[in-house]
Write a protein that holds these residues in place. Sequence first.
Motif, PDB file in Angstrom:
ATOM      1  N   ASN A   1       9.285   1.616  73.708  1.00  0.00           N
ATOM      2  CA  ASN A   1      10.375   0.848  73.103  1.00  0.00           C
ATOM      3  C   ASN A   1      11.152  -0.033  74.085  1.00  0.00           C
TER       4      ASN A   1
ATOM      5  N   ALA B   1      10.129  -1.808  76.365  1.00  0.00           N
ATOM      6  CA  ALA B   1       9.391  -3.055  76.569  1.00  0.00           C
ATOM      7  C   ALA B   1       9.108  -3.780  75.255  1.00  0.00           C
TER       8      ALA B   1
ATOM      9  N   TYR C   1      11.441  -3.952  72.689  1.00  0.00           N
ATOM     10  CA  TYR C   1      12.680  -4.466  72.110  1.00  0.00           C
ATOM     11  C   TYR C   1      13.593  -5.010  73.208  1.00  0.00           C
ATOM     12  N   ARG C   2      14.169  -6.153  72.937  1.00  0.00           N
ATOM     13  CA  ARG C   2      15.089  -6.742  73.920  1.00  0.00           C
ATOM     14  C   ARG C   2      16.362  -5.924  74.067  1.00  0.00           C
ATOM     15  N   GLN C   3      16.798  -5.349  72.957  1.00  0.00           N
ATOM     16  CA  GLN C   3      18.031  -4.575  72.984  1.00  0.00           C
ATOM     17  C   GLN C   3      17.806  -3.218  72.320  1.00  0.00           C
TER      18      GLN C   3
ATOM     19  N   ARG D   1       5.164  -0.341  80.161  1.00  0.00           N
ATOM     20  CA  ARG D   1       5.628  -1.728  80.269  1.00  0.00           C
ATOM     21  C   ARG D   1       4.482  -2.633  80.720  1.00  0.00           C
TER      22      ARG D   1
ATOM     23  N   GLU E   1       2.822  -5.660  78.476  1.00  0.00           N
ATOM     24  CA  GLU E   1       2.748  -7.023  79.020  1.00  0.00           C
ATOM     25  C   GLU E   1       1.306  -7.521  79.045  1.00  0.00           C
TER      26      GLU E   1
ATOM     27  N   ARG F   1       5.247  -9.596  72.830  1.00  0.00           N
ATOM     28  CA  ARG F   1       6.582 -10.091  73.191  1.00  0.00           C
ATOM     29  C   ARG F   1       7.646  -9.193  72.573  1.00  0.00           C
ATOM     30  N   PRO F   2       8.663  -8.845  73.331  1.00  0.00           N
ATOM     31  CA  PRO F   2       9.706  -7.971  72.791  1.00  0.00           C
ATOM     32  C   PRO F   2      10.454  -8.640  71.644  1.00  0.00           C
ATOM     33  N   GLU F   3      10.817  -7.821  70.663  1.00  0.00           N
ATOM     34  CA  GLU F   3      11.546  -8.330  69.498  1.00  0.00           C
ATOM     35  C   GLU F   3      13.023  -8.487  69.818  1.00  0.00           C
TER      36      GLU F   3
END
Length: 322
Positions: free
Chosen positions: A101, A103, A105-107, A311, A315, A320-322
């Motif tokens: 998670n 990697a 999700y951005r937040q 991670r 990659e 791409r992170p949401e």
Amino acid sequence: MQQIIRSTLLACGWAAASLCALAQQPYPGAPITLIVPFAAGSGTDAVARMLGQRLAERLQQPVLVDNKPGANAQIAAQIVAKARPDGYTLFMTTNTSHSANPALYRQLKYDPIKDFTPVARVGELPFALVVHPSVPAQSLAELIDHARANPGKLSYATPNSTSLVALESIKRIADLDIVGIPYKSSPQAMTDLVSGQVQVYVVDLGSGRSMLASDKLRTLGITTARPSALLPGVPPIGLTVKGFDLTSWNGIFGPAGMPPAVVSRLHTELQAVLADPSTQDKLAQIGFQVWPSKSPEEFARYVADQLTHWRRLIEQAGIRPE
């Protein structure tokens, strides 16, 4: 108003007194809640219920499994992170919440390292790549050829991070055009695969093993680099997709700040449960391989290493992170 204030203070006083009394009792002095981030019927749920029953026998207190599925394990993780760190709220989770998670999700509203106390690694749950019988492929190589000949026509289920990262990695390495469909739970994904609403799925052996033995699905590979005795004759995906190796781990955490004595007691009891041959046999029947940590500290190091490992996998898969 004064009466309301007085009643509130009395209630708070009773609550504080109860908490103090609980803290002074030898641990555990009350039932323990074991939160699971996936739905009932999932592989992690099956493992949690089996271990919870055995742990309850050793601790002489009920261990209550509480399923909190949703948001790729984020909902359950947030609940545990905010819980009182007294050892009465535990988290039976996987690489989804604690490796992938961060990697994906951005937040995140929780930190997999700072917000939790590692208690024990439990083991690993192998995953298998399966297809609906309508897919004319008897091997992973044939599936890749079929997908290339029919771009955009195959769909795959992703109810957890392992399913997502596995198929996104295969897509990337084999240059395939197949469509991902997110699911809230493994049982729902399996239901739609059997009915043909999706055609491809990387499923954990815990929730899918009975179906894997039927003619309702076709098993083409396993995610680990080595063959599994649980699926004799099924080749590793890495034999076709070079460099592929993906293992899903399971472990138990508590909120950050748990008393060291409580952590030590839980780890010791879990070690005893996992060393029991009858427990190992029952877990093997649902596709789970016991692999306990030697100490909470070793598990903490493993979690940190897996955070870096996943991670890199994500990659490399181009996710791409949401």
